[in-house]
Design a protein around this motif. Structure first.
Motif, PDB file in Angstrom:
ATOM      1  N   GLN A   1       0.504   4.379  -7.481  1.00 48.72           N
ATOM      2  CA  GLN A   1       1.487   3.332  -7.765  1.00 48.72           C
ATOM      3  C   GLN A   1       2.645   3.878  -8.601  1.00 48.72           C
ATOM      4  O   GLN A   1       3.821   3.587  -8.329  1.00 48.72           O
TER       5      GLN A   1
ATOM      6  N   ARG B   1       6.486   4.115  -7.406  1.00 52.39           N
ATOM      7  CA  ARG B   1       7.597   3.433  -8.061  1.00 52.39           C
ATOM      8  C   ARG B   1       8.717   4.401  -8.397  1.00 52.39           C
ATOM      9  O   ARG B   1       9.903   4.049  -8.294  1.00 52.39           O
TER      10      ARG B   1
ATOM     11  N   HIS C   1       2.216   2.588  -1.584  1.00 49.05           N
ATOM     12  CA  HIS C   1       2.606   1.667  -2.654  1.00 49.05           C
ATOM     13  C   HIS C   1       4.056   1.202  -2.488  1.00 49.05           C
ATOM     14  O   HIS C   1       4.379   0.057  -2.810  1.00 49.05           O
TER      15      HIS C   1
ATOM     16  N   GLU D   1       4.740  -2.823  -2.136  1.00 49.45           N
ATOM     17  CA  GLU D   1       5.519  -3.470  -3.196  1.00 49.45           C
ATOM     18  C   GLU D   1       6.929  -3.858  -2.745  1.00 49.45           C
ATOM     19  O   GLU D   1       7.409  -4.941  -3.072  1.00 49.45           O
TER      20      GLU D   1
ATOM     21  N   SER E   1      -2.487  -0.938   1.928  1.00 49.28           N
ATOM     22  CA  SER E   1      -1.111  -1.433   1.839  1.00 49.28           C
ATOM     23  C   SER E   1      -0.847  -2.641   2.719  1.00 49.28           C
ATOM     24  O   SER E   1       0.116  -3.378   2.490  1.00 49.28           O
TER      25      SER E   1
END
Length: 283
Positions: free
Chosen positions: A67, A71, A114, A118, A143
């Protein structure tokens, strides 16, 4: 030497005793992931990405690392997600050519997973397209789950279509991604409460030619059995009855019986009479 960074990623063939799994998602992976995006996105700042992705990494566990790196990656990808998706797909390496023996190398794509879960969650079409391509390189079983929560009906319709996809990795996603109790993953509470959402998908794939897919069907059915034993056992009994007729080719009937034996193995070991009777009938 392989040209794509994913092909140059060195990872063990299996989890190593004494070496935490999280170490797979370390500086070497970060460097190669950065390289893969710099190759197709001129404005991508590899050094900035590496600094952000490596910052605080030591304190994080496996999923947290994926994660965190994802990001750091997402900070430099173009928006909206339709553009993000184009970049992700362009940055992907070759598809897996086998269903086993791939070791831990596919975890190269954990950060990508991720990013998809997201950033793509509000764009179901492009999010599913990204998951479709991801699962042919690692797995999208983790996912895709936020999409199943937020866009349940849309996703189930798409997964029903994917059940006939040429790729065994895509077909496996249909049953593995929808498992209500998938280990290491968020629970799909709606599917856990009501198995009729996913049982039709299992019906589509119960006779798949790939053991890789049939194992997922069996494990999904075993998940259902924990919450709805009568429904799961009745399904097993029906599948065994169908396999006992002469209408199915011998190899298909054999595969069906294997699924059933695998699905009920745990309650059978605990002495459940109905599960043991099913295993006996499925020999």
């Amino acid at each position: 030497m392989p040209s794509h960074p994913a092909q140059r990623f060195q990872a063990p063939s299996s989890i190593q005793h004494g070496t935490p799994l999280k170490e797979v998602l370390g500086p070497d992976l970060i460097k190669l992931v950065g390289e893969s995006f710099a190759d197709i996105l001129p404005e991508f700042d590899r050094r900035r990405f590496e600094r952000a992705a490596n910052a605080g990494l030591d304190a994080l566990e496996f999923n947290q690392r994926g994660q965190h790196i994802g990001r750091a990656l997402g900070q430099q990808l173009p928006l909206p997600f339709s553009k993000t998706c184009q970049v992700l797909l362009a940055a992907f390496g070759p598809e897996l050519t086998a269903t086993e023996g791939n070791g831990l190398a596919p975890f190269f794509y954990m950060p990508h997973a991720h990013v998809i879960s997201e950033l793509g969650i509000h764009d179901v079409e492009h999010g599913l397209r990204a998951n479709y391509e991801l699962t042919k390189r690692m797995t999208a079983e983790f996912s895709i789950r936020p999409f199943l929560v937020k866009h349940r009906d849309h996703c189930l319709r798409q997964l029903a279509e994917w059940a006939s996809d040429p790729s065994p990795h895509v077909r496996r996603l249909v049953t593995e991604g929808t498992r209500p109790r998938l280990p290491w993953a968020m629970r799909l509470k709606e599917f856990q409460q009501d198995p009729t959402f996913t049982l039709p998908l299992l019906e589509l794939l119960k006779d798949d030619e790939e053991l890789y897919v049939r194992l997922s069907v069996a494990n999904h059915l075993a998940d259902i059995l924990k919450d709805h034993p009568d429904i799961a056992l009745a399904t097993c009994e029906r599948w065994v009855d169908e396999a006992s007729t002469k209408t199915l080719p011998a190899h298909v009937a054999k595969g069906r019986r294997w699924i059933v034996r695998h699905a009920v193995r745990l309650p059978a070991k605990k002495g459940d009479a109905r599960a043991n009777a099913i295993r006996e009938a499925a020999k």
